[in-house]
Scaffold this active site. Structure first.
Site, PDB file in Angstrom:
ATOM      1  N   GLU A 120       0.857  -1.186   0.000  1.00  0.00           N
ATOM      2  CA  GLU A 120       0.000   0.000   0.000  1.00  0.00           C
ATOM      3  C   GLU A 120       0.889   1.231   0.000  1.00  0.00           C
ATOM      4  OE1 GLU A 120      -4.176  -1.167   2.002  1.00  0.00           O
ATOM      5  OE2 GLU A 120      -2.606  -0.771   3.444  1.00  0.00           O
ATOM      6  N   HIS A 233      -8.459  10.712   2.751  1.00  0.00           N
ATOM      7  CA  HIS A 233      -8.061   9.629   1.846  1.00  0.00           C
ATOM      8  C   HIS A 233      -8.232  10.108   0.411  1.00  0.00           C
ATOM      9  CE1 HIS A 233      -7.730   5.725   0.001  1.00  0.00           C
ATOM     10  NE2 HIS A 233      -7.415   5.201   1.174  1.00  0.00           N
ATOM     11  N   ARG A 279      -0.801   9.077   1.688  1.00  0.00           N
ATOM     12  CA  ARG A 279      -2.130   9.620   1.403  1.00  0.00           C
ATOM     13  C   ARG A 279      -2.203  11.143   1.407  1.00  0.00           C
ATOM     14  NH1 ARG A 279      -5.426   5.312   5.099  1.00  0.00           N
ATOM     15  NH2 ARG A 279      -4.961   3.607   3.691  1.00  0.00           N
ATOM     16  N   HIS A 340     -11.136  10.749   6.358  1.00  0.00           N
ATOM     17  CA  HIS A 340     -10.986   9.304   6.539  1.00  0.00           C
ATOM     18  C   HIS A 340     -10.518   8.907   7.932  1.00  0.00           C
ATOM     19  CE1 HIS A 340     -10.319   5.184   5.451  1.00  0.00           C
ATOM     20  NE2 HIS A 340      -9.016   5.250   5.633  1.00  0.00           N
ATOM     21  N   GLU A 364      -8.575   4.690  17.455  1.00  0.00           N
ATOM     22  CA  GLU A 364      -8.561   5.961  16.725  1.00  0.00           C
ATOM     23  C   GLU A 364      -8.836   7.181  17.607  1.00  0.00           C
ATOM     24  OE1 GLU A 364     -10.548   5.651  12.978  1.00  0.00           O
ATOM     25  OE2 GLU A 364     -10.426   7.800  12.596  1.00  0.00           O
ATOM     26  N   ARG A 375      -0.964   9.143   8.901  1.00  0.00           N
ATOM     27  CA  ARG A 375      -0.872   7.705   9.185  1.00  0.00           C
ATOM     28  C   ARG A 375      -0.439   6.915   7.958  1.00  0.00           C
ATOM     29  NH1 ARG A 375      -4.970   3.367   8.597  1.00  0.00           N
ATOM     30  NH2 ARG A 375      -6.367   4.939   7.764  1.00  0.00           N
TER      31      ARG A 375
HETATM   32  C1  LIG Z   1     -13.604   2.713   5.164  1.00  0.00           C
HETATM   33  C2  LIG Z   1     -12.427   2.529   6.066  1.00  0.00           C
HETATM   34  C3  LIG Z   1     -11.395   1.687   5.684  1.00  0.00           C
HETATM   35  C4  LIG Z   1     -10.291   1.507   6.526  1.00  0.00           C
HETATM   36  N1  LIG Z   1      -9.300   0.639   6.155  1.00  0.00           N
HETATM   37  C5  LIG Z   1      -8.291   0.392   7.018  1.00  0.00           C
HETATM   38  C6  LIG Z   1      -7.327  -0.617   6.742  1.00  0.00           C
HETATM   39  O1  LIG Z   1      -7.389  -1.281   5.719  1.00  0.00           O
HETATM   40  N2  LIG Z   1      -6.334  -0.823   7.652  1.00  0.00           N
HETATM   41  C7  LIG Z   1      -6.233  -0.107   8.819  1.00  0.00           C
HETATM   42  O2  LIG Z   1      -5.302  -0.343   9.597  1.00  0.00           O
HETATM   43  N3  LIG Z   1      -7.150   0.834   9.105  1.00  0.00           N
HETATM   44  C8  LIG Z   1      -8.174   1.090   8.256  1.00  0.00           C
HETATM   45  N4  LIG Z   1      -9.118   2.030   8.573  1.00  0.00           N
HETATM   46  C9  LIG Z   1      -9.021   2.710   9.868  1.00  0.00           C
HETATM   47  C10 LIG Z   1      -9.379   1.740  10.986  1.00  0.00           C
HETATM   48  O3  LIG Z   1     -10.432   0.904  10.560  1.00  0.00           O
HETATM   49  C11 LIG Z   1      -9.810   2.472  12.235  1.00  0.00           C
HETATM   50  O4  LIG Z   1      -8.944   3.487  12.547  1.00  0.00           O
HETATM   51  C12 LIG Z   1      -9.837   1.529  13.427  1.00  0.00           C
HETATM   52  O5  LIG Z   1     -10.498   0.343  13.087  1.00  0.00           O
HETATM   53  C13 LIG Z   1     -10.510   2.187  14.589  1.00  0.00           C
HETATM   54  O6  LIG Z   1     -10.812   1.211  15.563  1.00  0.00           O
HETATM   55  P1  LIG Z   1     -11.427   1.696  16.924  1.00  0.00           P
HETATM   56  O7  LIG Z   1     -11.655   0.463  17.725  1.00  0.00           O
HETATM   57  O8  LIG Z   1     -10.611   2.765  17.498  1.00  0.00           O
HETATM   58  O9  LIG Z   1     -12.814   2.392  16.519  1.00  0.00           O
HETATM   59  P2  LIG Z   1     -14.179   1.796  15.796  1.00  0.00           P
HETATM   60  O10 LIG Z   1     -13.852   0.519  15.166  1.00  0.00           O
HETATM   61  O11 LIG Z   1     -14.710   2.880  15.006  1.00  0.00           O
HETATM   62  O12 LIG Z   1     -15.083   1.495  17.070  1.00  0.00           O
HETATM   63  C14 LIG Z   1     -15.612   2.527  17.852  1.00  0.00           C
HETATM   64  C15 LIG Z   1     -16.609   1.934  18.827  1.00  0.00           C
HETATM   65  O13 LIG Z   1     -16.978   2.933  19.792  1.00  0.00           O
HETATM   66  C16 LIG Z   1     -18.369   2.866  20.019  1.00  0.00           C
HETATM   67  N5  LIG Z   1     -18.821   4.160  20.540  1.00  0.00           N
HETATM   68  C17 LIG Z   1     -18.531   5.394  20.074  1.00  0.00           C
HETATM   69  N6  LIG Z   1     -19.119   6.325  20.860  1.00  0.00           N
HETATM   70  C18 LIG Z   1     -19.779   5.663  21.836  1.00  0.00           C
HETATM   71  C19 LIG Z   1     -20.595   6.057  22.934  1.00  0.00           C
HETATM   72  N7  LIG Z   1     -20.858   7.338  23.220  1.00  0.00           N
HETATM   73  N8  LIG Z   1     -21.128   5.092  23.721  1.00  0.00           N
HETATM   74  C20 LIG Z   1     -20.911   3.765  23.464  1.00  0.00           C
HETATM   75  N9  LIG Z   1     -20.138   3.347  22.433  1.00  0.00           N
HETATM   76  C21 LIG Z   1     -19.584   4.273  21.652  1.00  0.00           C
HETATM   77  C22 LIG Z   1     -18.945   2.491  18.667  1.00  0.00           C
HETATM   78  O14 LIG Z   1     -20.255   2.000  18.793  1.00  0.00           O
HETATM   79  C23 LIG Z   1     -17.917   1.459  18.206  1.00  0.00           C
HETATM   80  O15 LIG Z   1     -18.242   0.199  18.734  1.00  0.00           O
HETATM   81  C24 LIG Z   1     -10.218   2.217   7.752  1.00  0.00           C
HETATM   82  C25 LIG Z   1     -11.256   3.062   8.129  1.00  0.00           C
HETATM   83  C26 LIG Z   1     -12.364   3.216   7.305  1.00  0.00           C
HETATM   84  C27 LIG Z   1     -13.451   4.136   7.737  1.00  0.00           C
END
Ligand SMILES: Cc1cc2nc3c(=O)[nH]c(=O)nc-3n(C[C@H](O)[C@H](O)[C@H](O)COP(=O)(O)OP(=O)(O)OC[C@H]3O[C@@H](n4cnc5c(N)ncnc54)[C@H](O)[C@@H]3O)c2cc1C
Length: 487
Positions: A120, A233, A279, A340, A364, A375
């Protein structure tokens, strides 16, 4: 003490069930009583959407090593990364990849049975582990199944954390589920609430990405760092939907060309890494090229690849494009930059600790410093796992000292009214105009004044504490911090 208080007392509360929250829960001891909540269905999160993969030097190929991964991470981040966090990220990667394979993550393999790694933007070696083009869904499926199989973990979906209070003995969280508010308490809270994409009109992020955890931490006085470090992105599918479909970086990794409105390649004018520059560089030069050509028409071209190969390698993207009337083996794919990812967030140390005692942040919503100013592709799922594990280790060590259950009562506002409509739409418009790839200082200054007014209204009004209120307040707080940083 009332029995319900004891039932609602946990050793740790994890807010969020994406890769960060789930992996933290799984890494905590089975003797600990854990509550995991997520505000929508479990699959509505950015982790579920991750397509390209997860970067790691694990059983390396191609002469890869952790020094090269480190260097690529620094180059992409403009050398603004935190060296300690990057070192941990790249060296702990192999251990976490092994663990998720052990719990059933099914990464793609090549004809010889070896794990297939893709390339990538910004990566000097093929080190991206993937499951077709739906890696995040596969990783979270496996971790979620392991979490749900644990007796010590209570999992509540459609449960919104509305308020978080810091007390002498820990934290109280006000959680709204099925229109009922319940208070849960714990000595430790892990915020894993994801990104802030919904503060923009156009984003690849899911509906949950409203910055609730960042707002809760900010209100408790935690340090928030680099919230204006936002990744746009370069290649979202260009149809002006609020949730933009991503055309993964790995499509360029597998050889797609980026074309301008004249259907000509143009990256050679700007960067020798061409389409595989990081990116921020590609997005920036799309904007420059758009100014030069006077058009926001851009395309990805991978028509030189075989149809069967594309359908097998990118099944989700292939199918999505077919629904839009585009056969990626024959047609150009219209693309444009889109919000993104958030590099900044709640500032944490290398054990994911915020500067509030007992409060952690992972994924995140956190700022570990691994990404610097931009990133490197596929480093964020890895960051969520590595630092989720480290948060769990830190909490596990503290749990060896027993704590006493405690309770708390949140005040319910009397005669409260619903928030006025339109506030979130207004904030999104302000942000889209003020800061899209390249900040517009004039728009940012006027936007900031209005965001201040909205914040004041939400703080001082007597509003019903529901999802509309919580998310409007989060968007207003996030917009305020971002705009303050850039004006
Ligand atoms: C389309 C897309 C493609 C991507 N592709 C890649 C990739 O190929 N490789 C890579 O490394 N990264 C990729 N990323 C980035 C990566 O997916 C995210 O940065 C990462 O998965 C974030 O994980 P997280 O657990 O921090 O948040 P998330 O997976 O977003 O989870 C957040 C959680 O918090 C909960 N939440 C939020 N607010 C509250 C609240 N007030 N009360 C209760 N629950 C709450 C939500 O319900 C959810 O369960 C991509 C992102 C996107 C959008």
């Amino acid at each position: 003490m009332d029995i319900s208080d004891i039932q609602n007392y946990y050793d740790a509360i994890i807010v969020g069930a994406g890769a960060g929250g789930l992996y933290t829960a799984l890494s905590l001891p089975e003797t600990a009583k854990i509550l995991v909540i997520c505000k929508r269905e479990p699959t509505v999160c950015n982790s579920h959407l991750a397509q390209g993969g997860i970067a790691a030097v694990y059983k390396p190929v191609d002469d890869d090593n952790t020094s090269l991964h480190t260097n690529d991470t620094f180059v992409a981040g403009g050398f603004k990364n935190n060296p300690d966090s990057v070192k941990i990220l790249v060296t702990q990667a192999a251990q976490e990849i092994q663990h998720i394979i052990d719990i059933g993550v099914d990464f793609d393999r090549d004809d010889t049975g070896e794990y297939d790694r893709t390339l990538e933007g910004g990566h000097s070696r093929r080190r991206i582990f993937h499951h077709k083009d739906s890696t995040g869904a596969e990783i979270t499926r496996a971790i979620r199944e392991a979490v749900l199989a644990r007796d010590n973990i209570t999992f509540l979906d459609n449960a919104l954390m509305c308020r978080l209070e810091k007390l002498d003995s820990g934290f109280a969280a006000d959680v709204l589920k099925d229109d009922v508010h319940t208070t849960y308490t714990a000595p430790y809270v892990v915020l894993a609430t994801g990104g802030i994409g919904r503060v923009y009109e156009y984003t690849t992020n899911t509906a949950i990405a409203t910055g609730d955890g960042i707002t809760a931490a900010y209100e408790l006085g935690a340090q928030i760092t680099g919230l204006s470090l936002i990744q746009f992105h370069p290649t979202a599918y260009h149809d002006k939907a609020r949730e933009c479909f991503l055309i993964s970086e790995s499509v360029r990794g597998e050889g797609a060309h980026l074309l301008n409105c004249h259907k000509e390649r143009f990256m050679q004018k700007y960067d020798e890494r061409l389409e595989l520059a990081p990116r921020d560089v590609v997005s920036h030069f799309i904007m420059v090229e758009a100014k030069e050509t006077g058009s926001d028409e851009f395309y990805l071209d991978i028509t030189h690849e075989d149809r069967d190969y594309l359908a097998a390698r990118f099944p989700m993207i292939f199918e999505f494009l077919l629904t839009q009337g585009i056969d990626m083996s024959k047609d150009l794919i219209p693309v444009y930059p889109c919000q993104h990812y958030l590099m900044g967030g709640i500032n944490v140390d290398t054990s994911a600790r915020t500067d509030i005692d007992g409060l952690y942040a992972v994924g995140e919503c956190s700022h570990t410093g691994v990404h610097g100013n931009n990133r490197l592709a596929s480093n964020s799922l890895l960051e969520a796992l590595v630092f989720g594990h480290r948060a769990a280790d830190d909490i596990s060590a503290k749990l060896t000292t027993p704590t006493e259950p405690f309770s708390y009562t949140f005040e319910e506002p009397a005669d409260a009214v619903h928030i006025p409509t339109g506030l979130r739409t207004e904030i999104r418009r302000i942000m889209q105009q003020a800061y899209f790839v390249i900040p517009d200082k004039e728009q940012a200054r006027t936007g900031f004044e209005r965001v201040l007014e909205i914040n004041k209204l939400l703080e001082q009004g007597n509003f019903i504490i529901d999802r509309d209120y919580v998310e409007a307040k989060s968007l207003a707080t996030v917009a305020y911090i971002i705009l303050k940083e850039i004006i």
